[in-house]
Design an enzyme around this catalytic site. Sequence first.
Site, mmCIF file in Angstrom:
data_model
loop_
_atom_site.group_PDB
_atom_site.id
_atom_site.type_symbol
_atom_site.label_atom_id
_atom_site.label_comp_id
_atom_site.label_asym_id
_atom_site.label_seq_id
_atom_site.Cartn_x
_atom_site.Cartn_y
_atom_site.Cartn_z
ATOM 1 N N ASP A 55 -0.473 6.083 2.916
ATOM 2 C CA ASP A 55 -1.256 4.934 2.483
ATOM 3 C C ASP A 55 -0.341 3.712 2.556
ATOM 4 O O ASP A 55 0.809 3.768 2.128
ATOM 5 C CB ASP A 55 -1.746 5.138 1.049
ATOM 6 C CG ASP A 55 -2.456 3.906 0.512
ATOM 7 O OD1 ASP A 55 -3.424 3.473 1.136
ATOM 8 O OD2 ASP A 55 -2.003 3.377 -0.521
ATOM 9 N N ASP A 60 -0.873 6.173 -3.592
ATOM 10 C CA ASP A 60 -0.610 5.754 -4.974
ATOM 11 C C ASP A 60 -1.840 5.333 -5.753
ATOM 12 O O ASP A 60 -1.753 5.047 -6.939
ATOM 13 C CB ASP A 60 0.398 4.606 -4.992
ATOM 14 C CG ASP A 60 -0.189 3.308 -4.437
ATOM 15 O OD1 ASP A 60 -1.166 3.384 -3.659
ATOM 16 O OD2 ASP A 60 0.322 2.232 -4.780
#
Length: 735
Positions: free
Chosen positions: A427, A625
């Site tokens: 990500d 996250d």
Amino acid sequence: MKNMNHDHAQHDHSEHSMHDMENMDHDHSEHEMHDMHNMNHDHANHDMNNMNHDHANHDMNNMNHNHAQHDMKHMDHDMSGMDHSMHMGNFKQKFWLSLVLAIPIIILSPMMGISLPFQFTFPGSSWVVLILATILFIYGGQPFLSGAKMELSMKNPGMMTLIAMGISVSYVYSLYAFVMNLMAPQQHVMDFFWELATLIVIMLLGHWIEMNAVTNASSALKKLAELLPDSVVRLTKTGEEKISLTEVAKGDQLKVLAGDKMPTDGVVISGNTTVDESAITGEAKGVKKNSGDKVIGGSVNGQGTITIEVSATGAEGYLAQVMELVRRAQQEKSRLESLSDRVAKWLFYVALIAGIAAFLVWLLVADLSTALERMVTVFVIACPHALGLAIPLVVARSTSIAAQNGLLLKKRSALETGEAIDTVVLDKTGTLTAGKFTMQKLILTSDQLSEDETLAFLGALEQDGNHPIAIGMMNELKNRNVTPHKASEVANLSGIGLSGTVDGKKVEIINEKELDKRQITFDEKLITDFKQKGSTLSFLLIDGKLMAIVALGDEIKPEAKTFIKALKERNITPVMLTGDNEQAAKVVSEFLGIDEYFGGLLPQDKEKIVSKYISEGKKVMMVGDGINDAPSLAKATIGMAIGAGTDIAIESADVVLTNSNPEDILHFLDLAKVTKRKMIQNLWWGAGYNIITIPLAAGVLAPIGIILSPAVGAVLMSLSTVVVAINAMLLRLKK
């Protein structure tokens, strides 16, 4: 490359969208960082109405998400048999109490018929041993007996079944031996109370070591539920009323105060604000919301008070869908069988077949007593004393080394599968970038002002703004302890920026498009690097003269580029995922040297991409996250969360990067390789001796006068346990 067009609106601080990470437009009146209309959060179109989750005591449309009991028996089957008995008691407590019971047994009963130097007996000591052994079998053996029952009900015998077989045979045969010795003392029958006690204590110790080293059951679903408030303010014809979240219905109008969490998915019908969606999307920048914009339940309202109309509650809501994705992924992943369980299953079948065969053969060539003794000896020798410690000791050592290298290991399976990883899905925000929208550089184009004085002018116009650009600038003023000037006649310049008057001077903050239109020139080399990074650029003019250039953006981590290069050198394919638009994703991926990337993604999209790679036979590590990463973290072969990320992402992951440094991922990959090697070595030491001892215990070489004495089997068993412990302690991570 796949283009999932999720354009987070047009933010024209720079005319060149490829150099504008978020295509941000410094039009403060229409500063829509993420056009939620384009995010396709039409939850009503998702047929999720059959989801069965309990939003932490919120009966959201009769949903039943009881997180404490939500199929947990299927959610974490990777702890060497302990997976089946997580709920069966505290192993630490059981170990210590069992040790107290075992010590007298070890002192008062011989080891497979051999009296050790420290052992002694007294009249009635056999009764003491029997009573203590019975209590130990019931109390200390309970997790293994319950685990074996579960394994057998699932038709998947493993470590628990093997242990249960060993302790049950030891106890039952010892009980038989006790009765026979009581009835006919002159014909002594050997018992296995010593083996029973040591096996239970060692197995409990192994599980305690592993539990102490590795975090167990995930509470990701519970964490997700806690994002929603308990009560809300609903607007009625007569005013306002405070109600429970469970009473909210689709179409209700809710008042959301500054700093409050969005109670449900909805549409803004009055007011404007900036919403912090970082807990949901993982993106660092606030999102401006005006009338007609969508909001997501669980996001945090900024400084403005707004009224929303509920568009989705319960199973239709965005968070509920993410929860369902996480739950499904965890259940699928939990079906992975650990290496030690596979060895234990093999050993169980070998011991069972060998024991029964030995019984039948000896029954034909000798008598019932001899046949029974041979069968029991096979079963007892097959008891996995060393096998029970083989993996936990390696895990404990690996966990300690991992902690020293910025890694928190939550699931042992990550160590077993880490060496096979060939694809790392990352990500962007928070992983490859810092995850904070900040001022990257203040470039002075005139020597008339110092940096602090320039910031004071910028702050004069931006201090009342609540959009990300204003927040980024004001944070810089705060960090430098700069007090902004007082401004008057501050006005939004549609599609351009801001203007105002400071100390009689006309001050403007404009975008590059307006700068070009006014034909104001400057050295383009000053901003080349920032354009390549996709930074947002603002230009400060005082009385029409360019005084400074401000570069803002989510800073790419300095170690990210070398990390990507290192992955490629290991023949591991890096893949970048982001909710940013396609162009912004392209800029970052090209800068870092990532060939495969996907932009404009929703959580569902990320999970689908991870699933696609897995379906192609790839071993995928997902690094993220945010809440939007939780489903894909749970789905991936290994989920790795950034330590600075959301609790939900961390709970959904197998490994946590405590320092948020991507280079620590390389340490994990190296550690996984050496750990797997040690595990295999220990499994050979722990179970390998059975290859020799089981056939000998069964009497295969009896025709030529060679038959394994139970005492010799016990010595070999003890020796393998010592070797396993020493080998585990030799584990090192080379750098």
